[in-house]
Design an enzyme around this catalytic site. Sequence first.
Site, PDB file in Angstrom:
ATOM      1  N   TYR A 176      -2.326 -13.774   1.714  1.00  0.00           N
ATOM      2  CA  TYR A 176      -1.308 -12.840   1.962  1.00  0.00           C
ATOM      3  C   TYR A 176      -2.015 -11.786   2.732  1.00  0.00           C
ATOM      4  O   TYR A 176      -1.212 -10.656   3.115  1.00  0.00           O
ATOM      5  CB  TYR A 176      -0.835 -12.328   0.708  1.00  0.00           C
ATOM      6  CG  TYR A 176       0.835 -11.686   0.848  1.00  0.00           C
ATOM      7  CD1 TYR A 176       0.517 -10.135   0.597  1.00  0.00           C
ATOM      8  CD2 TYR A 176       1.635 -12.496   1.071  1.00  0.00           C
ATOM      9  CE1 TYR A 176       1.911  -9.449   0.740  1.00  0.00           C
ATOM     10  CE2 TYR A 176       2.979 -11.567   1.139  1.00  0.00           C
ATOM     11  CZ  TYR A 176       3.260 -10.245   1.129  1.00  0.00           C
ATOM     12  OH  TYR A 176       4.275  -9.715   1.172  1.00  0.00           O
ATOM     13  N   HIS A 195       0.948  -1.164   0.067  1.00  0.00           N
ATOM     14  CA  HIS A 195      -0.094  -0.051   0.252  1.00  0.00           C
ATOM     15  C   HIS A 195       0.826   1.322  -0.076  1.00  0.00           C
ATOM     16  O   HIS A 195       0.505   2.184  -0.563  1.00  0.00           O
ATOM     17  CB  HIS A 195      -1.065  -0.126   1.208  1.00  0.00           C
ATOM     18  CG  HIS A 195      -2.069  -1.106   1.159  1.00  0.00           C
ATOM     19  ND1 HIS A 195      -3.184  -1.027   0.396  1.00  0.00           N
ATOM     20  CD2 HIS A 195      -2.208  -2.203   1.909  1.00  0.00           C
ATOM     21  CE1 HIS A 195      -3.680  -2.354   0.540  1.00  0.00           C
ATOM     22  NE2 HIS A 195      -3.182  -2.791   1.619  1.00  0.00           N
ATOM     23  N   HIS A 216      -4.767 -11.639   8.107  1.00  0.00           N
ATOM     24  CA  HIS A 216      -5.648 -10.959   9.335  1.00  0.00           C
ATOM     25  C   HIS A 216      -5.640 -12.115  10.329  1.00  0.00           C
ATOM     26  O   HIS A 216      -5.611 -11.370  11.489  1.00  0.00           O
ATOM     27  CB  HIS A 216      -7.310 -11.233   8.597  1.00  0.00           C
ATOM     28  CG  HIS A 216      -7.616 -10.138   7.489  1.00  0.00           C
ATOM     29  ND1 HIS A 216      -8.180 -10.244   6.487  1.00  0.00           N
ATOM     30  CD2 HIS A 216      -7.331  -8.789   7.656  1.00  0.00           C
ATOM     31  CE1 HIS A 216      -8.313  -9.174   5.814  1.00  0.00           C
ATOM     32  NE2 HIS A 216      -7.682  -8.458   6.402  1.00  0.00           N
TER      33      HIS A 216
END
Length: 349
Positions: free
Chosen positions: A308, A191, A311
């Site tokens: 991936y 991100h 969580h």
Amino acid sequence: MSSPFAQAIQVITRALGPLPKYQFTPGNDDTPKETGLLQDLQHLGVEDYKTLKDVLDATVSGEEDDNELLQERIVTLLAKLPPNSREGKQATDAFVNTLWNSLEHPPAQILARDACYRTANGSYNNLEAPAMGAANTRYTRTTPAKVFQGPNLPDPGLIYDSIMARDRASFREHPNKISSVLFYLATIITHDIFQTMFNRFHNYVVTQLAGINENGRFTKPVATSEGGNWEVWEKYDNDLFQTGRLITCGLYVNIILKDYVRTILNVNRSGTTWGLDPRTQEKKNIFNSSPAPEATGNQVSVEFNLIYRWHSALSTRDEKWVTDDFRKILDGADPAKASVDEMSEISLV
């Protein structure tokens, strides 16, 4: 002290001998002698021989039970071998080849001038299959579906509660004491990192490439008053940008394989230098009868995309922090009992 005659003989011998490879005798010779099979076997234990047997059984049957953690055990075995093991190098190449063959790949292609660099959206990695691996296209499947999949998608809440959710009684620390920061690195990579650190590093690399201009590869075009050579300038800019991009991606690959993946494979604290090297030059051997081809491109699998997200790897401390932060925003209410509208408002805060 040696005699003058002996010293003279030594000087003559060195003068007549070949030029030394190094100015000084190095302590870390870059051509270490390979170890043989008998030396390798001394580093293995009983459990490693069971792993070898299971590898042979899986090879003969063509089936592998993931619950047996065979690949993880293979990594543990390879990490025990000496760093200059001949059989270890061959077995590692075969392991890389096995990972390669687990994904779909388009056919090999002849490198074309217009396709020498990867596109931003991932298209045209292969000219015969230009959409393979591109953005907004389907994922590949590592494991084919074995049951009928109906047209109606399951409830997302049911999937989360069945797979991702956990209670405090079922929480288990990682046996290798991996910090939760490792999994946050994945979030940063996907991100943020390419928008900050890697972008700055890329700009630095491009500046160095243009300044050094090795072998005249990046010679700046001659400016003209008419401005008619814009195509030359466009190629100059693109070559610098794409070459800097390749170098930056090489740095990224090394960080992932030498630090991130080693931690996941549980060899980061084993004192071994073993690792996966995508630049390895595979050769046919007893472990690897069909080396992986080059220049074929690849495609991300849907299984990798799901796992991936990590969580279920959230630490208890961070779970408490998130819960307390949500509770504060909800004026003391329990986040677990909040409505969909309330949670939607939280996401906008």
